[in-house]
Each structure stands twice: as C-alpha cells, then as structure tokens.
Design a protein around this motif. Structure first.
Motif, PDB file in Angstrom:
ATOM      1  N   LEU A 121       6.070 -58.933 -23.364  1.00  0.00           N
ATOM      2  CA  LEU A 121       6.964 -57.735 -23.480  1.00  0.00           C
ATOM      3  C   LEU A 121       7.182 -57.754 -26.179  1.00  0.00           C
ATOM      4  N   ASP A 138      10.967 -55.756 -30.095  1.00  0.00           N
ATOM      5  CA  ASP A 138      12.161 -54.127 -29.798  1.00  0.00           C
ATOM      6  C   ASP A 138      12.082 -54.786 -28.230  1.00  0.00           C
ATOM      7  N   GLN A 139      11.581 -54.474 -27.915  1.00  0.00           N
ATOM      8  CA  GLN A 139      11.267 -54.242 -26.230  1.00  0.00           C
ATOM      9  C   GLN A 139      11.494 -55.204 -25.586  1.00  0.00           C
ATOM     10  N   LYS A 140      12.071 -56.199 -25.654  1.00  0.00           N
ATOM     11  CA  LYS A 140      13.409 -56.959 -25.291  1.00  0.00           C
ATOM     12  C   LYS A 140      15.016 -56.688 -25.558  1.00  0.00           C
ATOM     13  N   GLU A 143      16.095 -53.474 -26.436  1.00  0.00           N
ATOM     14  CA  GLU A 143      16.043 -52.589 -25.916  1.00  0.00           C
ATOM     15  C   GLU A 143      16.350 -52.445 -24.698  1.00  0.00           C
ATOM     16  N   CYS A 162       9.005 -49.352 -22.211  1.00  0.00           N
ATOM     17  CA  CYS A 162       8.265 -49.835 -22.879  1.00  0.00           C
ATOM     18  C   CYS A 162       7.586 -48.825 -23.639  1.00  0.00           C
ATOM     19  N   LEU A 196       9.343 -46.799 -26.197  1.00  0.00           N
ATOM     20  CA  LEU A 196       9.101 -47.905 -27.848  1.00  0.00           C
ATOM     21  C   LEU A 196       7.775 -47.509 -28.410  1.00  0.00           C
ATOM     22  N   GLU A 197       6.502 -47.462 -27.578  1.00  0.00           N
ATOM     23  CA  GLU A 197       5.002 -47.359 -27.900  1.00  0.00           C
ATOM     24  C   GLU A 197       4.867 -46.286 -29.349  1.00  0.00           C
TER      25      GLU A 197
END
Length: 668
Positions: free
Chosen positions: A362, A365-367, A369, A390, A393-394
């Motif tokens: 991850l 940002d993903q963690k 979120e 994820c 977010l991408e």
C-alpha cells in the motif's frame, strides 16, 4: 423475526470526518468536495434508494445532495464543529421492500423533518438479511426565510452575584430526552406496520433491564417429591424446577454474553491513538500553520507552498525574498513532520486491526485512507473493501493530474491529438530546413545550436503530451472496467470510442446495455427539453453580453433548482443532451432547435453524410463538428462495438496462427 437497531452518531471535524465523503458513501453517488475539488465516490454492488426530505421553509438547493453538504462544510468554521447527525436503523424484513421504503420516509418526515431538520435518506439492501437505512440530518436549523440559523445563543446570567455568559442550544436535537423519543417513535412506527400486515411480532426500544427480564424463582420441592424422584418416579414439582433452572441458566448465559459483547465493543472502538509527544507536535503544527491538521489539509498546503515558491524564485534577490523562501522551507519541514506522524500512526493502527494486511503493497495515501474510513465507519474493512479504496485512490490520483480538464474531456483529448500532430509537422519542417538527416551524423553537427535546441524542445513537448494522453486513456479504462467488468473487448476501443460509452453512462446514470441499443433510453421529456434549452439560452446570452460567470446568473440558479441533476459544467453531459434533443427535433420545433444550436455553436452542414458514424473512430465528439441535422448517437455505439469485435477477432486469429507455428516448430 423483527429486530430493533437504532444507533446515533455525530459527524464532526473533531473526528476528522467530512460530510461530502459520508454522503457519497451512503448514497452511492459521485459528489465533489468544492473545498478541495476532489471527487468522493464509493462503488456499491446494489444502488441505494435515496431521498432528500426537507421542511417547507428550507431553501430549494437542499434537494441537491452535493450542494447541501458543501453548504454545511462552508458554513461550519470551527475545527471541532458538529457537521451532521447520522442515524442507522434496521428495517423489518417481514414487510415488502416498497413498505420498507414507505416506512423509512414516513418516519423521517414526521420525526425529523417536521421538527425542522433536512434528512438525507439512503436505504441499503446489499445484504438481503440486513435491510437498513442511514439518514444524515442537519444540525444547524434553518430560519423561516430559508437562511441558516444559529446552533446556540449566548445569554447573560448571574451566578453567585457575578455575571456570566452561557451558551444555550436553539434546538433540543442534541438532548438525551429527544434521542429516547426518536427511539420510542421508531418502535411505534415499526409495530404499526407489522400489525397492519398481520404479523404478531413486536419490537421495543427498551433495554432488557427496563423490560424487567430476570431469572425465575424455583418452587419448594418437599420430601415427597424428592422421594418420588429417588424411586424413579416423575415429580411435577421437580420437573418444574429443572425447567426453571435450565431457563435461568440460559438467561444468565445471555446476560454474560451481552456484557462480554459490550465490553468488546467498548475496547474495540476504532479511534486514532497518538503518543503524547505526537499530540504535542500536531498541536504546535496546527497553531503555527493556523489550520486543522489532517492528511487532506497537509497536501493542500504543500501545493500552495510549491506554487508560492515557484513564483518568488524568479524575483530579484532581496532580503524579503530570502525571508519568504526561509518561511516556505520551515513550513515544508513542519508539514513533512506532521505527515510522518500521520503515517506512523496509520501503520500502528493497521498493525493492530489489520495484522494480516501486507502494508508494503500500500502507498502512504492508501494506508491513511483505509484508517480514515475504518474510524469513520467504526468497522473493519474486508479485503474487497480495501481493494476498492486503493482502486478509487489510484483513480483519484489520475483525476487530480488532469483536474480542471475532466469536465471537458473530449475537447482536451482532441486538442492533445491535434497538438501532437502539429508538433510532428513543425519538427519535420525544421529538420528539412536545417538539412538534418539523422542517418548522417555530419548533418547534425552542421546544424545550428538554436535549431537543435528547438528540435529537442518539440520532441520533449510531444513526449509530455503523449503521457497526458495516456493518463486520459487510463482514466477511461478505469471507468469502463467498472461499467463492463466482463467485456474484455472494451480494450479494443479507441480512446474516442471509450469517451462515447462514458458520456452515455454519465448522462443516463447507468451503464448502456444491448437492450438500450434496440430501445434507446430517454432522459428528458419534450417539455423538459424545451425548458432546459430556454434556461441554457438565457444563461448563454447573459454570459456573452455581460461577460460574467454564469454562476452569477439568476437563470443558473433557477436551472440548478429545477434540474439539480443536470451537469451544467460537464461538456460531455451537455453534448449528450444535444444529441437527445436532435433526435426529437421535429417535436421540439425549429425555433427552439435554433437556440440549441446557437448555444452549442454548431456549424450547419448541408448533408448528414458529411459526418458518418464510421468517421467518429478517428474524431473525438466536438460541438463544432456536429451536423445541424444531428445523428443517431446509439448507432455510433453499435459501430464502436462492431469495430472492437472485429479487432478482437483479428487478434484472436493472429494469436491462434502464432500458436500453431510455435507448435509446428516444437514438433519438428
């Protein structure tokens, strides 16, 4: 069996929550946070049933979900402001879906709306065994004139002979008495619906303690009863006591299980846990930067600093310039430190609540979120939910890269393609003029440095534009993979053809299916089309004549209130509206069609053959290239599907031939 569940929570900035994200998650709609220009969207397997209910004195814009919660975010200034109340309620499975919806609406209207609140209702049925609804409620009341009122008023009172200022709530919505009343009313409404549908089950808002649930006392057995039991004979008194003991054992076990469940819920409530030092550093950061410290605000401030630095770097050296650069450097370091704290806390959180999750896969940002959503929803996410987070977010990152261009995708892509083509021509012209032949090194040496620099610049510019085009293509791919997960041939569509499918999905609010190609859907009636064209024409004229933003136009507000779903600033959406109107142009009337074409600046053509469906395989839809006679939009989609099928078949044929050749080589 009908169950009672009625939970209440406050959505607040203090808990780092956001009403736009909350409303998007519950409604399943794409909403734009106007403070950050970020899109909030959480894809759901089953589309929620949504309603916005409001008191008669509320302004019309409250029925626009995006504007409603953006207005709330704008109005509330405090770092710890209460933004909205959310109620989560279980619906009785015994009654039909239609009656469940009727029950939810009736309850919200009578209990919340009639009390002055705006209710944003979302019914979820992803799990058939757990139908329920979420309702987000405004906390700040509206005045009779439709403007925001105050949550509190300050009054002066004497305490021990001294005058003190005390804040009093203007409503009783935050009181425990009111919450108990709401809980009681929900039980009453559900029981009414169960009764009228012939069900004997009833629910209650009372706890077991209030209901007086307790163990049953045993009765006196006596010598005779025990002697009968000893001699192998059955005694009614002993049988009654055995039954009561078993019942009491069950009651005690249930009570213990309930206590254990409550203990677990208390200890496992998902909260952010910072060390004392981290809390101190975050407080100092908030004080120095004068902002609420969260990951979103940190990123916004970093962008602001980058822009500020790029502006002043070109200024002449001075003490003022060095002071500004020094401040930028200091703020950047502070932001990095705060960002590090948030990431460290996120890692601790994931280690505790997601021990099996591979954090190395991850991004930062993903963690963060995943942690934010877990805390916001107060429940763990499953593997599929994390993948969705994820993926979103991408997708959001790609959208950030293209930011302001997203509302005008076709024009942007066409401009990129045209500029790439023009740069290729300019490059070739300059090469010939300079007498450069890349196969002959001496011709390059003889060229002037100026010409070589210009050629290098054109190559770099072309490379950057191709990257931008590829980003846009990725964005289309993300859209289409959500729309058609099982249609692999979508990968054979050109970027222009992908835009058509996305345009249709945005406009109709659903994915286009083969049935739609045979029986084309329609979004607006003839009368609605005429009215919308009239609004657009007035907005267009006022903008041309006074040269101001159309948002300042009264017709703009009327349009937004009457047709809140019409995406005024989405060029693809307006393009689809044009296509639909042209399909029914004979019914709409020539005068209105003339207004429509003037709005879209359409260049009339004598013959419809000038633009054939096949010609769109190489041309992005553009209002200036549309025939005044219009064309059948769905024939374009059919043509694109046939072309994708053809390319797929050719590719499959080629792959089979290659496989056969390889097999023959192995046989030899």
């Amino acid at each position: 069996m009908a169950i009672y569940h009625f939970s209440n929570q406050i959505i607040s900035r203090k808990k780092q929550q956001n009403t736009i994200a909350a409303a998007a998650y519950r409604s399943g709609e794409r909403l734009i946070d106007e403070r950050t220009n970020e899109e909030k969207f959480y894809k759901r397997k089953v589309k929620p049933i949504t309603h916005i209910l409001a008191p008669s004195h509320a302004p019309q814009w409250v029925y626009d979900r995006q504007r409603l919660w953006n207005e709330v975010e704008l109005k509330e200034k405090q770092w710890n402001a209460q933004l909205a109340r959310e109620i989560n309620v279980a619906l009785p499975k015994e009654i039909s879906k239609e009656e469940q919806e009727e029950l939810a609406i009736e309850f919200c209207k009578h209990v919340f709306v009639n009390n002055g609140m705006v209710a944003d209702l979302s019914i979820h049925r992803e799990n058939e065994e757990n139908p329920h609804f979420h309702v987000m409620l405004t906390i700040r009341p509206f005045k009779e004139d439709g403007t925001w009122g105050n949550k509190q008023v300050k009054v002066k009172e004497l305490v021990d002979g001294k005058e003190q200022v005390k804040a009093l709530h203007t409503t009783d919505w935050n009181t425990k008495v009111k919450l108990i009343y709401w809980r009681e009313q929900w039980a009453r409404y559900v029981n009414h619906y169960l009764e009228k549908n012939g069900f004997s089950e009833r629910i209650t808002h009372l706890s077991n303690k209030d209901r007086g649930i307790e163990t049953l006392p045993t009765i006196h057995e006596g010598f005779v009863a025990r002697q009968m039991q000893k001699n192998g004979r059955e005694s009614d008194r002993i049988h009654i006591n055995q039954s009561r003991k078993e019942y009491n054992k069950t009651i005690i076990e249930l009570q213990e299980a309930k206590k254990e469940k409550q203990r677990i819920e208390r200890t496992e409530k998902f909260v952010r846990r910072f060390t004392p030092l981290e809390k101190k550093q975050l407080r100092e950061t908030a004080k120095y930067l004068r902002m609420f410290v969260n990951y979103e605000n940190i990123n916004i401030r970093k962008l602001q600093l980058e822009k500020w630095q790029s502006r002043i770097e070109f200024q002449n050296d001075s003490i003022d310039k060095h002071k500004k650069l020094s401040r930028i450097e200091k703020e950047t370091d502070i932001l990095k430190q705060a960002e590090f704290i948030l990431e460290t806390e996120a890692n601790r959180f994931l280690d505790k609540y997601y021990p099996k999750l591979n954090k190395s896969e991850l991004t930062k940002d993903q963690k963060i979120e995943v942690v934010d959503i877990t805390v916001s929803q107060n429940q763990l996410l499953n593997t599929n939910d994390i993948e969705i987070v994820c993926r979103e977010l991408e997708k959001k990152q790609i959208e950030k890269d293209l930011n302001i261009l997203l509302n005008n995708r076709p024009k942007f892509v066409l401009a990129l393609q045209q500029e790439i083509h023009n740069d290729g021509i300019r490059f070739e012209q300059l090469r010939l003029k300079s007498g450069i032949n890349f196969a002959e090194p001496n011709s390059i040496k003889n060229a002037s440095e100026k010409d070589l620099n210009q050629l290098q610049f054109l190559l770099k510019q072309k490379e950057n534009m191709n990257k931008s085009l590829e980003l846009m293509n990725q964005l289309y791919d993300y859209h289409l993979s959500d729309m058609y997960p099982n249609w692999e041939r979508r990968n054979y569509l050109s970027i222009e053809e992908k835009e058509f499918f996305v345009m249709a999905e945005e406009y109709y609010g659903k994915t286009i299916t083969p049935e739609d190609l045979s029986y084309t859907p329609r979004k607006y009636s003839i009368e609605e089309q005429k009215e919308i064209i009239s609004y657009l024409y007035c907005i267009y004229n006022n903008k041309v004549e006074s040269n101001h933003d159309d948002r300042d136009d009264r017709n703009y507000e009327l349009m937004r209130n009457k047709y809140p779903d019409f995406q005024l600033h989405n060029q693809s959406y307006k393009q689809m509206f044009y296509y639909e109107c042209m399909k029914y142009k004979d019914e709409i009337g020539q005068d209105t069609i003339d207004q429509l074409q003037r709005i879209f600046n359409v260049q009339p053509y004598e013959n419809i053959e000038e633009i054939q469906p096949d010609s769109f395989s190489n041309t992005i839809p553009n209002s200036k290239l549309i025939s005044s006679n219009g064309f059948d939009f769905f024939s374009i989609l059919e043509s694109a599907i046939r072309e994708a099928d053809r390319k797929w078949s050719e590719d499959e044929f080629e792959q089979r031939n290659k496989k056969k050749k390889r097999q023959k080589g192995m046989d030899r």
